[in-house]
Write an enzyme that holds these catalytic residues in place. Structure first.
Site, short mmCIF file in Angstrom:
data_model
loop_
_atom_site.label_atom_id
_atom_site.label_comp_id
_atom_site.label_asym_id
_atom_site.label_seq_id
_atom_site.Cartn_x
_atom_site.Cartn_y
_atom_site.Cartn_z
N ASP A 39 -22.01 -7.99 -28.49
CA ASP A 39 -21.83 -6.68 -29.34
C ASP A 39 -22.98 -6.00 -29.62
O ASP A 39 -23.17 -4.63 -29.53
CB ASP A 39 -20.91 -6.87 -30.60
CG ASP A 39 -19.52 -7.18 -29.94
OD1 ASP A 39 -19.05 -7.19 -29.06
OD2 ASP A 39 -18.46 -7.84 -31.13
N LEU A 85 0.95 -7.20 5.49
CA LEU A 85 1.01 -8.58 6.02
C LEU A 85 2.27 -8.79 6.69
O LEU A 85 3.34 -8.37 5.94
CB LEU A 85 0.42 -9.46 4.95
CG LEU A 85 -0.61 -9.55 4.42
CD1 LEU A 85 -0.80 -10.34 3.26
CD2 LEU A 85 -1.73 -10.17 5.53
N GLU A 116 -5.58 -18.35 0.54
CA GLU A 116 -5.58 -18.13 -0.90
C GLU A 116 -4.03 -17.68 -1.33
O GLU A 116 -3.16 -17.24 -0.61
CB GLU A 116 -6.59 -16.85 -1.14
CG GLU A 116 -6.34 -15.82 -0.73
CD GLU A 116 -7.38 -14.44 -0.83
OE1 GLU A 116 -7.36 -14.23 -2.12
OE2 GLU A 116 -8.09 -14.23 0.03
N LYS A 118 -1.11 -15.38 -2.66
CA LYS A 118 -0.55 -14.14 -2.75
C LYS A 118 -0.06 -13.78 -3.83
O LYS A 118 0.71 -14.05 -4.65
CB LYS A 118 0.48 -13.81 -1.43
CG LYS A 118 0.77 -12.55 -1.39
CD LYS A 118 1.57 -11.97 -0.07
CE LYS A 118 1.60 -10.68 0.19
NZ LYS A 118 2.07 -9.93 -1.18
N ASP A 120 1.22 -11.22 -7.05
CA ASP A 120 2.29 -10.35 -7.11
C ASP A 120 1.78 -8.89 -7.75
O ASP A 120 2.00 -8.77 -8.98
CB ASP A 120 3.40 -10.82 -7.81
CG ASP A 120 4.65 -10.44 -7.08
OD1 ASP A 120 4.64 -9.68 -6.46
OD2 ASP A 120 5.78 -10.91 -7.74
N TYR A 228 -9.73 -9.35 -1.61
CA TYR A 228 -9.40 -10.20 -0.62
C TYR A 228 -9.75 -9.63 1.00
O TYR A 228 -9.61 -10.27 1.94
CB TYR A 228 -7.83 -10.62 -0.57
CG TYR A 228 -7.02 -9.41 -0.37
CD1 TYR A 228 -6.99 -8.36 0.66
CD2 TYR A 228 -6.29 -8.88 -1.41
CE1 TYR A 228 -6.16 -7.39 0.97
CE2 TYR A 228 -5.22 -7.89 -1.42
CZ TYR A 228 -5.24 -7.23 -0.18
OH TYR A 228 -4.70 -5.84 -0.22
N LYS A 317 5.70 -17.02 2.38
CA LYS A 317 6.10 -16.88 1.14
C LYS A 317 6.98 -18.00 0.49
O LYS A 317 7.37 -18.86 1.39
CB LYS A 317 7.34 -15.72 1.18
CG LYS A 317 6.85 -14.41 1.56
CD LYS A 317 6.14 -13.82 0.60
CE LYS A 317 5.65 -12.18 0.65
NZ LYS A 317 6.69 -11.25 0.41
N CYS A 411 36.23 7.93 1.29
CA CYS A 411 34.96 7.85 0.57
C CYS A 411 35.05 8.06 -0.80
O CYS A 411 35.69 9.20 -1.25
CB CYS A 411 33.96 9.25 1.37
SG CYS A 411 32.42 9.43 0.41
N CYS A 414 33.30 11.72 -1.65
CA CYS A 414 33.94 12.98 -1.17
C CYS A 414 35.28 13.22 -0.81
O CYS A 414 35.78 14.05 -0.42
CB CYS A 414 32.99 13.60 -0.17
SG CYS A 414 33.09 12.90 1.37
N CYS A 429 31.45 7.19 6.23
CA CYS A 429 32.43 8.34 5.81
C CYS A 429 32.30 9.35 6.59
O CYS A 429 30.99 9.71 7.27
CB CYS A 429 31.55 8.76 4.20
SG CYS A 429 32.01 10.62 3.75
N CYS A 435 29.76 15.69 2.33
CA CYS A 435 29.69 14.75 1.27
C CYS A 435 28.25 14.82 0.55
O CYS A 435 27.30 14.52 0.83
CB CYS A 435 29.73 13.45 2.06
SG CYS A 435 29.64 11.93 0.83
#
Ligand code: I6G
Length: 743
Positions: A39, A85, A116, A118, A120, A228, A317, A411, A414, A429, A435
């Site tokens: 500081d 990827l 390494e 992955k 999120d 990365y 994954k 549908c 519509c 539909c 629609c």
């Protein structure tokens, strides 16, 4: 006033010290001095800069949070595309990846991989020039992203100036911005206390924080980053291994995952995956798998890339997460093409970091196969970004009155009839653009980035416009004015004006984008490019006949005539027929082709076989009989022709593509590889080459006809030279393009 030399020297000393302490604190997690000392240094620097404002530079540690809130983010073109990827969803898929890598490289032995976790988070590209951070951009569509520099500057672990020395003149670094779990919990607690909206998971919180228009808000969010990979590197030979390059980035003060390791072969990958999987909950941040990359940079260059993903990297994954919940109802959603999709409304359940209350049931075959009923207890799965799905039912929990799911006859939006052609899983539909659901999706598609790219026309706005009958089709968008738009919910005068400007800008497009924007079933971006290149003009596309595209061989014609003579009533309309025993190849598409020349079975039987046979005269890459029918049928519909006419009247236009058929395209059969930095993004040159019939690929081989090398071209140029492939610079390419286009 110039500052005394001693002041400038002290200022440099202070900045260096503060940068070093920041790095130790935020990147290495190993502070060297107590906070009070930090500081004190910071305050001293601030005091000098207040007294000598002429000495303040953008990369000073005091300047992290600065700049006024933005009205919108600018667009940034990535000089080297930001790829995504390939996913491996199982150990077998990873083994298959490793096998392909070894096969392509011609190796028997083990490959060294850099591994390494992955994260999120959100992919980001940082650009340093002469060691200073000058730009940060999101991935966007891979070619163009958003300029989020002001916000990324507020992330404490991102250096504004690189440490050490020897960095390239231009260094682009790719990485992931994320929010550590603790910071996320703190943020949500604060949001809750203030009565503000909380975030569903750290990924959403990171994305929301980075896309704040006011950098002062981002500065308060606990974001972090790990680098990365590399983008453009100009002026410095990096190392020949990925891990070594990451070590270099680390030496320059950039944050790199402490989990990065080099492993040998598939066995090394499996051990790493198991280890990280076991420690997943202990990590300070959410991860959804592990990324493996071929470590040798030369091997990466040999492997190249396919479409949007490198061939030398894969994301394995973690298995999808599953939870139990109850199906409270099943509704039917109508998509752009009229597909009527069953969607389970679920008792909300927390799966893989988000609360899930809807899950797709895909189609009626799936509903029946899984025997899903309203009231059932089911497993719901969510894997990564994939839409949650119902995996299976627990029949032992089925209540007595569980309701069977039936496809509605009409549908739900519509009221038009819903039909499901024999053998097709998808029900549709029949309302077409009558629609509202299909209309909404058609307009959203028309406005989307890869179509007419109408900035600011979001989904909610499209829904309002259709619900309030302000537009009925995409062409009506161009008649909207500022006053009408400004009266809509969550719109002001300024955003209305911005939208009108964006609409104006979108009028100028390309034939390929226009064709894609029309949303013709099966005509994606690539096929639209091929159609535009083969036909040249919209008129040529609109007057295509099946006879131009679909083949009936003379031997097939003869056999067909014989079968029709024997088995069909002469008065039967030819376009009602399909598939006979002995002529299984004969599809409804062939019947429609014959209907372009003959009315009835009798007419076909009486014709000369040569008139029944057909040789197509236009070859469009990727367009077989099925797509040919979709294309031709679309342009025959009067309402589609009306919308197109309205669009042209509203000023939508594009430059001509002076081409007739692929075989006659000047660059047909020629393969190009683009490398290095060109004066515009490589996509621009790619689009121009494709329009003249060329192919553009990612890797150089003996089959490559030309390599176009811009500034700082690397291994692809070296490979072209070693294989004797002709190399063009940008001027050479321009000369070739204008020669080919007949300019
Ligand atoms: O999206 C990504 C996340 C992590 C990546 C990536 C990565 O490495 C750890 N690496 C590459 C090469 C790409 N995307 C394209």
């Amino acid at each position: 006033m110039t500052a005394p030399r001693g002041v400038a020297a002290r200022l440099r000393e202070l900045r260096d010290a503060i940068d070093r302490h920041n790095h130790r604190y935020y990147v290495l997690d190993d502070p060297e001095v107590p906070d009070s000392e930090y500081d004190r240094l910071f305050q001293e620097l601030q005091a000098i800069e207040t007294e000598h404002p002429e000495l303040v530079t953008a990369d000073s540690p005091t300047q992290r949070v600065g700049g006024a809130p933005l009205a919108a983010f600018d667009e940034v073109s990535h000089s080297v595309p930001m790829l995504s990827l390939e996913n491996a969803l199982s150990a077998d898929a990873l083994a298959e990846f490793d096998r392909r890598v070894r096969e392509r490289l011609g190796r028997d032995g083990q490959i060294r991989y850099a591994a390494e976790p992955k994260l999120d988070g959100l992919a980001i590209s940082l650009r340093y020039e002469r060691g200073s951070l000058v730009q940060a951009a999101t991935r966007g569509d891979g070619s163009r992203g958003e300029n989020v520099t002001q916000n990324v500057r507020t992330i404490a672990s991102v250096p504004l100036r690189l440490l050490g020395e020897g960095w390239p003149r231009v260094l682009e670094v790719r990485g992931e911005v994320f929010m550590p779990r603790k910071g996320f919990d703190r943020l949500n607690a604060g949001q809750r206390a203030a009565g503000d909206k909380t975030f569903a998971n750290p990924r959403n919180a990171a994305a929301g924080s980075l896309r704040q228009l006011d950098p002062a808000v981002t500065a308060k969010r606990p974001l972090a980053m790990f680098c990365y990979g590399l983008g453009l590197v100009d002026g410095h030979a990096m190392r020949d291994s990925h891990a070594a390059n990451m070590a270099l980035l680390k030496d320059w003060g950039l944050p790199v995952s402490p989990e990065l390791q080099v492993v040998d072969g598939l066995a090394g990958c499996a051990a790493y995956f198991a280890d990280i999987g076991g420690r997943r909950a202990e990590l300070a941040y959410d991860i959804d798998g592990v990324v493996f990359k071929v470590d040798s940079v030369a091997d990466q260059a040999t492997l190249g890339a396919v479409a949007r993903a490198p061939r030398w990297a894969v994301a394995q994954k973690f298995p999808a997460q599953e939870e139990l919940t109850v199906v409270e109802g099943v509704e039917f959603q109508v998509g752009r093409t009229g597909a009527v999709t069953p969607v389970a409304r679920l008792k909300p359940v927390f799966v893989g970091g988000v609360t899930v209350s809807n899950a797709t049931l895909h189609n009626m075959d799936e509903v029946q196969r899984k025997d899903v009923r309203v009231g059932d207890t089911v497993f719901v799965r969510r894997a990564g970004d994939v839409i949650p799905e119902v995996v299976r039912v627990l029949p032992q929990h089925r209540p007595k009155h569980a309701r069977v799911v039936r496809l509605p006859a009409h549908c739900p939006v519509c009221g038009s009839e819903v039909s499901r052609p024999e053998g097709e899983a998808v029900a549709r539909c029949s309302g077409g653009l009558f629609c509202p659901a299909q209309r909404k999706e058609a307009v959203k598609h028309f406005a989307s980035r890869r179509a007419l790219d109408i900035e600011g026309l979001g989904d909610k706005l499209v829904e309002q416009l259709i619900d309030q009958s302000l537009i009925a089709d995409p062409a009506d968008l161009f008649a909207l004015d500022v006053d009408r738009l400004a009266a809509l919910e969550r719109m002001g005068q300024k955003s209305a004006q911005n939208l009108v400007d964006a609409l104006d800008k979108s009028r100028s497009t390309t034939l390929a984008r226009f064709l894609y924007a029309l949303g013709i079933l099966g005509i994606g971006e690539t096929i639209a490019t091929h159609v535009a290149a083969a036909c040249g003009t919209l008129e040529a596309v609109m007057t295509l006949k099946l006879a131009n595209l679909v083949e009936i061989k003379p031997s097939q014609a003869q056999r067909l005539q014989a079968i029709l003579a024997e088995t069909a009533e002469p008065a039967t309309a030819i376009d009602t027929l399909a598939a006979f025993d002995g002529a299984k190849w004969f599809t409804h598409t062939h019947a429609l082709l014959l209907a372009e020349r003959f009315a009835t079975v009798g007419d076909v039987v009486a014709a000369a076989p040569g008139d029944v046979a057909n040789t197509p005269d236009i070859k469009i890459d990727g367009v077989g009989d099925v797509l040919a029918e979709k294309l031709v049928t679309f342009f025959r519909q009067p309402h589609n022709r009306d919308v197109i006419a309205k669009l042209l009247e509203s000023g939508v236009h594009w430059p001509d593509v002076p081409v007739a058929a692929v075989a006659q395209q000047p660059l047909a059969g020629k393969t190009f590889v683009l490398t290095g930095t060109l004066s515009a993004s490589r996509d621009v040159f790619k689009e121009r080459l494709l329009a003249l019939g060329a192919k553009v690929t990612g890797s150089v081989s003996k089959k490559t006809d030309y390599v176009v090398a811009g500034a700082e071209a690397g291994s692809k140029l070296t490979k072209a030279e070693s294989l004797g492939v002709p190399v063009l610079d940008e001027d050479g390419l321009e000369a070739l393009l204008s020669g080919a286009a007949g300019d």
